[in-house]
Design an enzyme around this catalytic site. Structure first.
Site, PDB file in Angstrom:
ATOM      1  N   HIS A 171      29.854  26.384  61.110  1.00  0.00           N
ATOM      2  CA  HIS A 171      30.501  25.849  62.347  1.00  0.00           C
ATOM      3  C   HIS A 171      31.160  24.706  62.395  1.00  0.00           C
ATOM      4  O   HIS A 171      32.234  24.394  62.820  1.00  0.00           O
ATOM      5  CB  HIS A 171      29.285  25.852  63.216  1.00  0.00           C
ATOM      6  N   ARG A 190      34.333  33.623  62.037  1.00  0.00           N
ATOM      7  CA  ARG A 190      34.703  32.210  61.252  1.00  0.00           C
ATOM      8  C   ARG A 190      33.995  32.428  59.772  1.00  0.00           C
ATOM      9  O   ARG A 190      32.871  32.410  59.779  1.00  0.00           O
ATOM     10  CB  ARG A 190      34.247  31.111  61.934  1.00  0.00           C
ATOM     11  N   TYR A 231      21.307  31.253  59.065  1.00  0.00           N
ATOM     12  CA  TYR A 231      21.304  32.340  60.612  1.00  0.00           C
ATOM     13  C   TYR A 231      22.085  33.369  60.512  1.00  0.00           C
ATOM     14  O   TYR A 231      22.384  34.355  61.034  1.00  0.00           O
ATOM     15  CB  TYR A 231      21.650  31.609  61.748  1.00  0.00           C
TER      16      TYR A 231
END
Ligand SMILES: Cc1ncc(C[n+]2csc(CCOP(=O)(O)OP(=O)(O)O)c2C)c(N)n1
Length: 338
Positions: free
Chosen positions: A259, A255, A268
């Site tokens: 998120h 992706r 991250y």
């Protein structure tokens, strides 16, 4: 036994049988999904909708599977990234936009569910719960019901690789394996469960490696390659339909966006990693393939873009203006009426 690769699993070039109209329809489903998704982000950033969770990057594996199914006959237990899947099965952009605004006409729940809890009775798309992986044993249960009734309906359920850490995943696959159910488990592996990388979710390299333990093939494929996705999906559906039992598919994908609208992915993963994956975009890739084959012209592409833009505009305007559910209906159909 190691997980299978598509060339060990597919026994027929299903994609070779697709007509040029079908190829163009597949492209249009992906383009529509992306444009609708982009609009949803914009509406969120404008403060007009509270939350958005995206399907960007996942379009090819979803559309590849949808086109292998019989819409309205087979069943889908989706997960929150399945925007393209819903559209390819026949949901309209307005069907997906109404829940974003919590409006009464939302086909999934009349404005009661969170957005992306897709549901559509007519299309046999089953709305799910917010705890991840709950759809997996439910899909196996539905396939068990179809088997008891002697029906040849196929059930497909989708989830991310992080969801395979849940007990529900193992219970659903175990049951499907024991009873040889007509269910396909489609893991859309985008490599992160919010901020948690795959290596912290499982001790094996691939989700598909686990298929053997439950008595079903586990198949790894390139989830950004539409034609490969279609080939693998069509074989899994054919196998399920003829009573061959379940299949665990693992689409390797990514992706390219956070998120959800509430998440900052810079904490991250590196920007370089994200950029690298943007070059593997499934839509651009399929478009290039079709242009190179002469199955798509630049004029057709522009016409498609204009049609898609108009339908996204219309869905936005309609949904913004649509009515909210009436307060007096709040408990119906949550509780039955006597
Ligand atoms: C049982 C449960 N635990 C945690 C959450 C919070 N949560 C929502 S989405 C998500 C990540 C799931 O990751 P994955 O299954 O890989 O799907 P992806 O979002 O990457 O597509 C988590 C932890 C939840 N909804 N349900």
């Amino acid at each position: 036994m190691a997980a299978l690769l598509p060339d060990q699993f597919v026994t027929h070039d299903y994609a070779g049988d697709l007509s040029s109209d079908q190829l163009l329809a597949m492209l249009e489903s992906m383009v529509l999904s992306r444009k609708l998704d982009e609009r949803m982000w914009v509406l969120n950033r404008q403060g007009k909708v509270p939350f958005h969770i995206s399907g960007m990057g996942h379009e090819a594996c979803q559309v590849g599977m949808a086109f292998a199914m019989r819409p309205g006959y087979d069943w889908l237990h989706p997960y929150y990234r399945d925007i393209a899947f819903n559209l390819a099965l026949g949901a309209t952009p307005t069907d997906l936009m109404l829940p974003l605004f919590g409006k009464a006409e939302d086909p999934s729940s009349g404005g009661r569910q969170m957005p992306a809890h897709f549901g559509n009775r007519k299309l046999r798309i089953v709305s799910g719960s917010s705890p991840v992986a709950t759809q997996i044993p439910q899909a196996a249960g539905m396939a068990f019901a179809a088997k008891l009734r002697g029906l040849d309906e196929v059930v497909v359920t989708c989830f991310g690789e992080g969801s395979t850490s849940q007990g529900d995943f193992h219970e659903g696959l175990n049951w499907a394996g024991i009873h040889k159910l007509a269910v396909i488990f489609l893991c859309q592996n985008n490599q992160y469960a919010i901020s948690v990388p795959m290596s912290k979710q499982m001790a094996v390299e691939n989700v598909a490696d686990r298929g053997y333990a439950y008595g079903m093939p586990g198949v790894i494929y390139d989830g950004n390659d539409l034609l490969e996705a279609y080939n693998v999906s069509a074989e899994a559906v054919a196998r399920a339909r003829r009573g061959g039992g379940p299949t665990l598919l693992e689409a390797k994908t990514y992706r390219p966006v956070p998120h959800s609208s509430d998440d900052d992915d810079r904490s991250y993963r590196s920007r370089e990693e994200v950029e690298e994956w943007k070059h593997k975009d499934p839509i651009q890739r399929f478009e290039k393939t079709l242009l190179a084959r002469g199955a798509l012209t630049a004029a057709q592409r522009d016409e498609m873009a204009a049609r898609v833009a108009a339908s996204v505009d219309a869905a936005t305007e309609y949904s913004m203006a649509a009515a909210y559910p009436k307060p007096e209906d709040a408990l119906f159909p949550v509780f039955g009426r006597m």
